[in-house]
Every structure is written in structure tokens, then in C-alpha cells.
Design an enzyme around this catalytic site. Structure first.
Site, PDB file in Angstrom:
ATOM      1  N   ASP A  81       0.862  -1.173   0.000  1.00 31.73           N
ATOM      2  CA  ASP A  81       0.000   0.000   0.000  1.00 31.73           C
ATOM      3  C   ASP A  81       0.910   1.237   0.000  1.00 31.73           C
ATOM      4  O   ASP A  81       2.125   1.115   0.107  1.00 31.73           O
ATOM      5  CB  ASP A  81      -0.955  -0.018   1.196  1.00 31.73           C
ATOM      6  CG  ASP A  81      -0.238   0.153   2.514  1.00 31.73           C
ATOM      7  OD1 ASP A  81       1.003   0.300   2.508  1.00 31.73           O
ATOM      8  OD2 ASP A  81      -0.905   0.139   3.554  1.00 31.73           O
ATOM      9  N   ASP A 101      -8.048  -7.465   0.561  1.00 34.92           N
ATOM     10  CA  ASP A 101      -7.125  -7.658   1.678  1.00 34.92           C
ATOM     11  C   ASP A 101      -7.869  -7.254   2.936  1.00 34.92           C
ATOM     12  O   ASP A 101      -8.753  -6.399   2.890  1.00 34.92           O
ATOM     13  CB  ASP A 101      -5.883  -6.770   1.543  1.00 34.92           C
ATOM     14  CG  ASP A 101      -6.170  -5.333   1.956  1.00 34.92           C
ATOM     15  OD1 ASP A 101      -6.782  -4.594   1.148  1.00 34.92           O
ATOM     16  OD2 ASP A 101      -5.832  -4.943   3.080  1.00 34.92           O
ATOM     17  N   CYS A 120     -13.987 -27.767   7.649  1.00 32.13           N
ATOM     18  CA  CYS A 120     -12.701 -27.181   7.244  1.00 32.13           C
ATOM     19  C   CYS A 120     -11.660 -28.286   7.122  1.00 32.13           C
ATOM     20  O   CYS A 120     -11.578 -29.175   7.962  1.00 32.13           O
ATOM     21  CB  CYS A 120     -12.252 -26.148   8.274  1.00 32.13           C
ATOM     22  SG  CYS A 120     -10.651 -25.404   7.899  1.00 32.13           S
ATOM     23  N   CYS A 179      -8.348 -27.693   7.013  1.00 27.43           N
ATOM     24  CA  CYS A 179      -7.020 -27.200   7.379  1.00 27.43           C
ATOM     25  C   CYS A 179      -6.370 -28.103   8.427  1.00 27.43           C
ATOM     26  O   CYS A 179      -7.041 -28.893   9.085  1.00 27.43           O
ATOM     27  CB  CYS A 179      -7.088 -25.743   7.850  1.00 27.43           C
ATOM     28  SG  CYS A 179      -7.404 -25.496   9.610  1.00 27.43           S
ATOM     29  N   CYS A 237      -7.773 -27.866  12.058  1.00 33.29           N
ATOM     30  CA  CYS A 237      -9.040 -28.580  12.254  1.00 33.29           C
ATOM     31  C   CYS A 237      -8.834 -30.090  12.156  1.00 33.29           C
ATOM     32  O   CYS A 237      -9.591 -30.866  12.736  1.00 33.29           O
ATOM     33  CB  CYS A 237     -10.084 -28.098  11.251  1.00 33.29           C
ATOM     34  SG  CYS A 237     -10.623 -26.413  11.605  1.00 33.29           S
ATOM     35  N   HIS A 270      -6.076 -21.258  10.970  1.00 26.33           N
ATOM     36  CA  HIS A 270      -7.416 -21.679  10.550  1.00 26.33           C
ATOM     37  C   HIS A 270      -8.166 -20.538   9.857  1.00 26.33           C
ATOM     38  O   HIS A 270      -8.792 -20.747   8.824  1.00 26.33           O
ATOM     39  CB  HIS A 270      -8.252 -22.192  11.728  1.00 26.33           C
ATOM     40  CG  HIS A 270      -9.707 -22.192  11.396  1.00 26.33           C
ATOM     41  ND1 HIS A 270     -10.290 -23.183  10.627  1.00 26.33           N
ATOM     42  CD2 HIS A 270     -10.682 -21.260  11.619  1.00 26.33           C
ATOM     43  CE1 HIS A 270     -11.570 -22.873  10.419  1.00 26.33           C
ATOM     44  NE2 HIS A 270     -11.828 -21.706  11.006  1.00 26.33           N
TER      45      HIS A 270
HETATM   46 ZN   LIG Z   1      -9.644 -25.105   9.947  1.00 28.09          ZN
END
Ligand SMILES: [Zn+2]
Length: 387
Positions: A91, A281, A319, A321, A324, A350
Site C-alpha cells: 500500500d 485484503d 474445514c 485445514c 481442524c 485456521h
Molecule cells: Zn480449519
């Protein structure tokens, strides 16, 4: 930089932004790396299949004040300094200086303010911002702009917007001179690309649609590689934000990426994609991760709540990820209440996975023509069980 729209569904678009540091599928969410770090997460994790972030943000204001351009120049630019070989967007510092409020003084020439690091008097202008961003060597550079508060009057907004237009022109001129002089530290000869930095213009005008349209015209007239909608999520009503996006996003030249700055929640992202936005963003996934809030497909989850004390389920059952896959809400709650730094690290991971995976779903559904269905189901799930 090159941008191609490959699929459309209503105003929603799926495309590819090719930068000198890799190809980025859009719509894309860009994690914010203020001081040369996306807080609470290692670069290896950002690159992992779990997250696969293709582009992150760097912050001109913060990096300029500390460690300063001498240090980053000595390292050979921001990519080398921080150890990140994928794309970077910086930025301009305009927004940070603006958010200093009473501590800054704005003139035609630029903005004077006191450094929050050492209290020294500093001066930021379009020319200085372009110089700093050339040293950083980011792949996408933002023009130096002025932001009007969300509730600014028509008169104040107009004055601010006209100043932004003049600063955009000065940014363009300084940027072109710096490119010609070889000041950009991130130059990479990539196939089919010039190797130069890309420069994005910023549309201002607060909640006044006539000013927003004029700002867009002025910005397009100067000519940029992409166009951002700035000055939203700064205290205006959410309805105003969507009115502006509704009106402005589809008017941005279709062959250029459209970037909505600093927004927002997962549902904001999906709603803005519906209106034709390609890039986002926001600090929410990282900042809220550090304060114990998880974003899930069923709404926000506050890990501090007593109801999770013995809950063996992951943060989000849908999820995929690695957090998780391994840890329970009960354990994460224990870490958070114990003040363990791992709590922030895991929640940040996460949250970023959830934002990035949401955008993956958005892209796939636009490409397969199922975006309206994706949007409906996503929104229904979010409100089904939110706190
Ligand atoms: Zn997750």
C-alpha cells in the site's frame, strides 16, 4: 503484469493475474503482512497446500519507518529481506498516515506526521511513497491517496478526492521515472512480462456516488494497471459500502483487476465478488485470530466461551485445514485461556485457511457457472449457527 478474465457469472469474474512472482487466480484474498510478516504465521505455512496464499501485502508506512529503506535496499528488496518469493502488493502509506488523525498535517505537497516509532517528524508524499515502494520492489504498487472519513460531507469529500486525483498523477509520473531509472529492486524478467512493477490507481469519494464516479473517470484517464476502491470500511454504514461497490465496480475497465481495499468479513468478500470485485485484503483473519475469534462456515466462534470447555469437535467441521484436522475446540480454548502463543498461531492459521478456501470455492463456482448457488448456500450456512 497481465490480467485475463476467464469466466463470468453475472458481474462475478474468475481470472488469472500474472505477476513477475507467479500467477494468481482471482478473485483472491491477500493476507496482510504489515511489518514484513503476516502476524502469527510462518511463510512455509502461507505457501503450504493448506493455505497456498499467492500474494501478500506489505505496508509502506511501517516498513519505511522501521527498519527503513536503507536496510531493505541492502537486503536487495522486500522479497529477499523477508524470504518470500511469491507476489507482494504494497500500500502507499496514505491510509496509515490518514488514520493517525490529529497527529498529521495534510498540505498540497503531502502529509507531515510524527513517527509512532521514535516521534521524529516525517513527510510522506506521492514521490516519497513511490521511492519507498521502488526500494521495497513489490509487484503491485499503490498510488499515494487521501482518504475522506466515511461520514464526510460532500464538500469535504470533493476536496479530498480532487487532492487524491492530483496525487495520483504525481504518483504516476514519479513511478514512471523510477522504473526508467531502474530503482525497482524486485525486477524479474518473467516470460511475457516487462519485469516492471505494476501501479494501481485508487478511487475515492466516500459515500457520494457522483464523486466516486468522477474519481473513477479521473483515475482511468491517468491510466493504471489496476483500479482499487479505497476509503470503504472506514465508519460508513455497510449499506453505503455496498451501494458504492454496486455502482463503481462494474464501471471499472473490464480488462483491469478491481481491488476492494481493506474489506472485510467472508460474507463481505462473497457479496463484493457478486458485484465484480477481483482482489481483497483485510486484517480480520489474523487480528481476530489473535483475540480468540474464529471464522467458520457456520459463523464466528469465540474460543473463550465456556461452552467449548469439553468440546472435542474441530473449530469448523467442514474445514480441511491442518488445525481442524488435529485439534479440538477444548484444546484451543485451553491454550487461549492459558495465554499460550500457540493459540494465536493456530487460530490465525485456521482463519486464513477459511478465507482462502472460501475464495477457492468462489473461483470454482464462477468457473462452473454455479456461483449464485454457492453464494446462497454459503450465506445460509453462515447464519445457521452463528454466535
Ligand atoms: Zn480449519
Amino acid at each position: 503484469m497481465r490480467f485475463e478474465v476467464e469466466a463470468e457469472d453475472g458481474h462475478a469474474r474468475a481470472g488469472v493475474l500474472t505477476t513477475r512472482h507467479g500467477a494468481i487466480e482471482t478473485p483472491v484474498f491477500m493476507p496482510v503482512g504489515t511489518a514484513g510478516t503476516v502476524k502469527g504465521i510462518r511463510f512455509e505455512e502461507l505457501e503450504s497446500a493448506d493455505l497456498d496464499a499467492r500474494i501478500i501485502l506489505g505496508n509502506t508506512y511501517h516498513l519505511w519507518l522501521r527498519p527503513g529503506t536503507e536496510v531493505i535496499k541492502a537486503a536487495g528488496g522486500l522479497h529477499r529481506f523477508i524470504g518470500w518469493d511469491r507476489a507482494l502488493l504494497t500500500d502507499s502509506g496514505g491510509f496509515q498516515v490518514w488514520s493517525l488523525g490529529a497527529l498529521r498535517k495534510i498540505t498540497e505537497e503531502g502529509t507531515e506526521f510524527r513517527s509512532h516509532v521514535d516521534g521524529s517528524l516525517r513527510f510522506l508524499s506521492p514521490e516519497v511513497s513511490m521511492e519507498v515502494q521502488a526500494v521495497l520492489g513489490s509487484d503491485v504498487v499503490m498510488v499515494f491517496d487521501e482518504c475522506a472519513p466515511g461520514n464526510a460531507t460532500h464538500e469535504d469529500t470533493e476536496r479530498s478526492m480532487e487532492l487524491t486525483a492530483r496525487w495520483a498523477r504525481r504518483s504516476r509520473t514519479a513511478f514512471d521515472q523510477l522504473q526508467a531509472a531502474g530503482a525497482d529492486t524486485g525486477r524479474v524478467e518473467a516470460e511475457g512480462l516487462s519485469g516492471a512493477q505494476a501501479l494501481f490507481g485508487i478511487v475515492q469519494g466516500a459515500g457520494h456516488l457522483d464523486l466516486r464516479r468522477r474519481s473513477l473517470e479521473q483515475t482511468v484517464e491517468i491510466g493504471f494497471d489496476g483500479y482499487a476502491i479505497g476509503g470503504l470500511s472506514v465508519g460508513e454504514e455497510k449499506q453505503v459500502m455496498f451501494e458504492v461497490i454496486d455502482d463503481i465496480a462494474p464501471r471499472i475497465p473490464a480488462d483491469r483487476p478491481r481491488y476492494l481495499m481493506g474489506v472485510g468479513t467472508p460474507e463481505d468478500l462473497v457479496e463484493a465478488v457478486t458485484r465484480g470485485v477481483d482482489m481483497f485484503d483485510c486484517v480480520l483473519p489474523t487480528r481476530n485470530g489473535r483475540t480468540g475469534q474464529a471464522f467458520t462456515s457456520r459463523g464466528k466462534l469465540n474460543i473463550k466461551n465456556a461452552q467449548w470447555a469439553k468440546d472435542s469437535r474441530p473449530l469448523d467441521e467442514s474445514c480441511r485445514c491442518s488445525v481442524c484436522g488435529r485439534h479440538s475446540r477444548a484444546y484451543l480454548r485451553h491454550l487461549y485461556l492459558s495465554g499460550e502463543m500457540l493459540a494465536s498461531i493456530l487460530l490465525t492459521h485456521h482463519n486464513l485457511a477459511f478465507f482462502l478456501d472460501t475464495m477457492r470455492g468462489v473461483r470454482q463456482s464462477i468457473r462452473s457457472g454455479d456461483f449464485p448457488k454457492f453464494r446462497r448456500e454459503f450465506t445460509e450456512r453462515l447464519s445457521a449457527n452463528g454466535e
